[in-house]
Design a protein around this motif. Structure first.
Motif, PDB file in Angstrom:
ATOM      1  N   ARG A   1       0.824  -1.207   0.000  1.00 18.00           N
ATOM      2  CA  ARG A   1       0.000   0.000   0.000  1.00 18.00           C
ATOM      3  C   ARG A   1       0.865   1.266   0.000  1.00 18.00           C
ATOM      4  N   GLU A   2       1.944   1.233   0.799  1.00 14.91           N
ATOM      5  CA  GLU A   2       2.821   2.401   0.818  1.00 14.91           C
ATOM      6  C   GLU A   2       3.472   2.626  -0.533  1.00 14.91           C
TER       7      GLU A   2
ATOM      8  N   LYS B   1       2.246   1.686  -3.470  1.00 21.38           N
ATOM      9  CA  LYS B   1       1.229   2.209  -4.377  1.00 21.38           C
ATOM     10  C   LYS B   1       0.966   3.683  -4.102  1.00 21.38           C
ATOM     11  N   LYS B   2       0.899   4.023  -2.795  1.00 17.99           N
ATOM     12  CA  LYS B   2       0.668   5.418  -2.436  1.00 17.99           C
ATOM     13  C   LYS B   2       1.811   6.302  -2.928  1.00 17.99           C
TER      14      LYS B   2
ATOM     15  N   LEU C   1       1.504   6.682  -6.636  1.00 20.00           N
ATOM     16  CA  LEU C   1       0.449   7.652  -6.956  1.00 20.00           C
ATOM     17  C   LEU C   1       0.897   9.080  -6.661  1.00 20.00           C
ATOM     18  N   GLU C   2       1.604   9.264  -5.532  1.00 20.40           N
ATOM     19  CA  GLU C   2       2.087  10.607  -5.208  1.00 20.40           C
ATOM     20  C   GLU C   2       3.089  11.094  -6.245  1.00 20.40           C
TER      21      GLU C   2
END
Length: 362
Positions: free
Chosen positions: A144-145, A147-148, A151-152
């Motif tokens: 998740r990190e 992917k985050k 995305l960022e």
């Protein structure tokens, strides 16, 4: 008296018999002496041999008793060793039996205890399940990190792209490429351009050349680098007698800048740099063109071809610090200059002469 008369009458006969007997004794004296010596030697030999036999018997008895004593001592020692060995073997056997019993009990009690191992394996499986669940949660959190973060990064890239394309934003008079009048709703990029600020290119900073001047070394020791305080008004008291100098002159002398000598002003590695430059110059000038003589006769029929640099009849060119195309009029064969064999291009010779600044032929 009669006896004395008889003896006197027979004195002549006694004298003759005495003489005769002495003669007979003289004749057999040597034989008798030899016979007596032989008898004495035999007797003495028998006596000595009997004494030697006696001594032999006594010595044999002494040796028998001594050897018997030594044999009994050796036998006692052998018996003691055998007894000690038997006792140690018995003790070792008993120790091995005790160790066998204890090790068997310990292995059955602690190492190969079925119920203990079963409980241990159950605890290990539970711990493994908990660790596996924690690792799965950690992996999901990492994913998740990531992917985050992706995305960022993509959002930052889009924002940067929107700032770069801010000039495409539509105005009241002219619609932009993302705000077509034929669309019901504006494009998302149009909304992003409205929120973004135009990108301004920062001015390039002029880097000053870093030069170290040893004359400025320890410039901080000058009187200017120290804080100055205003001179207080003099106190109304008697002035000290003596040829005292001014305070400013004393401070200037105390904090005057360093004046390095020629040895200090030069860099520390001056000699090393000079040696390195001299080594490079020697390496550039040194050309070894000696004939190679191999230790075997395999290449003896091959012709040696010397280097063109050293075999020229015009001398060797200066290698390393000058160009090969430098002109040296002293080595020219003819007074005329160098002439090319191929003709030059006319188009290149007319460049800058027949063309205008706009690129059109005059």
């Amino acid at each position: 008296m009669a006896t004395l008369a008889r003896l006197q009458g027979r004195s002549a006969i006694v004298g003759n018999q005495y003489y005769f007997r002495n003669n007979v004794a003289d004749e057999f004296r040597k034989e008798e002496n030899d016979a007596a010596v032989k008898i004495q030697s035999w007797f003495r030999g028998c006596k000595v041999r009997a004494y030697i036999r006696y001594l032999h018997k006594k010595v044999t008895i002494i040796q028998k008793w001594w050897r018997g004593y030594l044999g009994r001592q050796q036998y006692q020692l052998t018996v003691k060793i055998a007894y000690y060995t038997m006792k140690m073997n018995l003790y070792n056997a008993m120790a091995v039996r005790i160790q066998r019993r204890w090790r068997g009990y310990r292995i059955r009690k602690y190492c190969f205890n079925y119920y203990y191992l079963k409980e241990y394996l159950r605890a290990v499986s539970e711990t493994n399940d908990a660790i596996r669940e924690a690792l799965e949660e950690f992996a999901e959190m990492k994913e998740r990190e990531e992917k985050k973060a992706v995305l960022e990064r993509e959002e930052k890239k889009r924002d940067h792209q929107a700032r770069k394309m801010h000039y495409l934003l539509s105005t009241k008079q002219i619609p932009g490429i993302y705000n077509s009048p034929f669309r019901k709703e504006p494009d998302p990029w149009e909304l992003r351009l409205r929120k973004a600020k135009p990108l301004t290119h920062p001015r390039a900073e002029v880097k000053q050349k870093c030069c170290i001047n040893l004359g400025d070394w320890l410039a901080c020791t000058s009187s200017r680098s120290f804080p100055r305080t205003e001179i207080l008004p003099p106190i109304n008291r008697k002035q000290c007698q003596g040829p005292f100098r001014d305070i400013a002159e004393v401070l200037q002398q105390r904090y005057k800048p360093l004046e390095p000598t020629l040895r200090v002003a030069e860099p520390i590695s001056e000699s090393k740099e000079a040696r390195e430059a001299f080594r490079r110059e020697e390496w550039a000038r040194s050309i070894n063109d000696n004939m190679f003589l191999p230790f075997s006769s395999y290449h003896k029929d091959e012709k040696y071809m010397p280097s063109m640099h050293s075999s020229s009849k015009y001398g060797t060119d200066s290698y390393g610090h000058q160009h090969f195309r430098d002109e040296n009029p002293k080595k020219w064969i003819n007074v005329k200059g160098f002439q090319t064999v191929l003709p030059s291009f006319d188009l290149f010779s007319k460049y800058g002469k027949l063309y205008s600044k706009a690129g059109q032929i005059v």
